[in-house]
Design an enzyme around this catalytic site. Structure first.
Site, PDB file in Angstrom:
ATOM      1  CB  SER A   1      -0.953   0.010   1.202  1.00 46.25           C
ATOM      2  OG  SER A   1      -0.261  -0.245   2.407  1.00 46.25           O
TER       3      SER A   1
ATOM      4  CD  GLU B   1      -2.666  -8.509  -2.364  1.00 44.91           C
ATOM      5  OE1 GLU B   1      -3.345  -8.654  -3.411  1.00 44.91           O
ATOM      6  OE2 GLU B   1      -2.326  -7.395  -1.930  1.00 44.91           O
TER       7      GLU B   1
ATOM      8  CD  GLU C   1      -7.766  -5.319   2.118  1.00 46.56           C
ATOM      9  OE1 GLU C   1      -6.675  -5.903   1.950  1.00 46.56           O
ATOM     10  OE2 GLU C   1      -8.005  -4.172   1.701  1.00 46.56           O
TER      11      GLU C   1
HETATM   12  O1  KIV Z   1      -0.314  -3.372   1.496  1.00 44.07           O
HETATM   13  C1  KIV Z   1      -1.053  -3.337   2.484  1.00 44.07           C
HETATM   14  O2  KIV Z   1      -1.025  -2.433   3.318  1.00 44.07           O
HETATM   15  C2  KIV Z   1      -2.002  -4.437   2.625  1.00 44.07           C
HETATM   16  C3  KIV Z   1      -3.253  -4.112   3.355  1.00 44.07           C
HETATM   17  C4  KIV Z   1      -4.214  -3.489   2.422  1.00 44.07           C
HETATM   18  C5  KIV Z   1      -3.835  -5.289   3.988  1.00 44.07           C
HETATM   19  O3  KIV Z   1      -1.796  -5.479   2.097  1.00 44.07           O
END
Ligand code: KIV
Length: 285
Positions: free
Chosen positions: A46, A116, A183
């Site tokens: 993120s 993921e 999530e």
């Molecule tokens: O990259 C991130 O912060 C994440 C969250 C959205 C769970 O994977």
């Protein structure tokens, strides 16, 4: 403060003690997390959106994630740090997944990595675990494949979709992950998965029943302004505070109110006179 391990997290789950979890991307935020006693830090991809201003997480590279992870490790030497594997660092093959996971451990001294996907990444998780590394799974809304989900959309809101999330959760535990992040699913789905799995289940937008809670630092501190998901609670409004400080600085500079004498260095004893004499020698007239 001693760094928590997977044994502590399993014990916390057993006792019903909630695990606290925030993202961080740099040294200062990581050190604030550690000082505040966070149990885990995620160096999330993120960062693409929160730090680099990109519309999604897909462009993040291994090198960028390693750089962020190194800074976080330095800021939080005694906190359990998880490096987030960027898009295409684990999807292509089991071998490249093991190699890229290994980079996080060798180059950034993380404690675990996260990736993921559910059943479709089980082989990669098995490989990384066989390589001796700790893996956190991530299911439900998976931002790297948000295109396939039709956008950043909550998952598991129908019985069929909830069953898909539950099957993914089972596959992740069977593949050997030490923990699972879920999530954007309804609380009952978060509860079913948390009760069903032996490993700790962390939630972000997965309701109140998961074994711990994650928030993204830019959301919870109120400085990421592009959009705010429903599940975010803002614990501060830093955007307004920061903008106010910047405006005040600009005003004071323009009005010559900053800097004041107290912000200036004095010359050492006797050096002012010496400088004047030296200037006289080189300046005309
Ligand atoms: O990259 C991130 O912060 C994440 C969250 C959205 C769970 O994977």
């Amino acid at each position: 403060m001693t760094k928590k391990s997977i044994l502590d997290f399993t014990e916390m789950k057993r006792k019903g003690e909630k695990i606290t979890f925030l993202t961080a991307y740099d040294f200062p935020m990581a050190s604030f997390c550690e000082k505040a006693g966070m149990d885990m830090i995620l160096v999330g991809d993120s960062a693409a959106m929160v730090v680099h201003g990109l519309p999604g997480t897909v462009p993040m590279t291994m090198d960028q994630m390693i750089l962020h992870s190194q800074a976080v490790r330095r800021g939080a030497p005694n906190t359990f740090v998880i490096g987030d594997m960027p898009f295409l660092s684990y999807q292509i093959s089991r071998e490249s997944a093991i190699e890229n996971a290994g980079r996080f451990f060798k180059e950034a001294s993380v404690d675990a990595i996260k990736l993921e996907g559910g059943r479709r990444v089980a082989r990669q998780i098995e490989g990384i675990v066989e390589g001796g590394m700790l893996v956190m799974g991530h299911i439900g809304l998976t931002p790297q494949s948000s295109g396939q989900l039709g956008g950043f959309k909550a998952q598991g809101r129908t019985a069929d979709s909830a069953m898909e999330v539950v099957k993914d959760a089972q596959a992740i535990e069977e593949a050997g992950a030490f923990a699972l992040l879920v999530e954007a699913v309804p609380p009952e789905v978060g509860r079913i998965i948390s009760e069903m799995l032996k490993i700790p289940v962390l939630g972000i937008g997965a309701g109140m029943y998961t074994d711990g809670q994650l928030l993204i630092v830019g959301d919870m501190l109120g400085y990421f302004e592009a959009f705010t998901p429903k599940f975010v609670k803002k614990y501060a409004e830093l955007a307004a505070t920061i903008e106010k400080a910047f405006r005040e600085f600009g005003d004071e500079v323009r009005k010559e109110k900053f800097p004041e004498g107290k912000h200036c260095y004095g010359m050492l004893e006797g050096e002012h006179e010496k400088l004047q004499a030296m200037l006289k020698a080189i300046l005309p007239g």
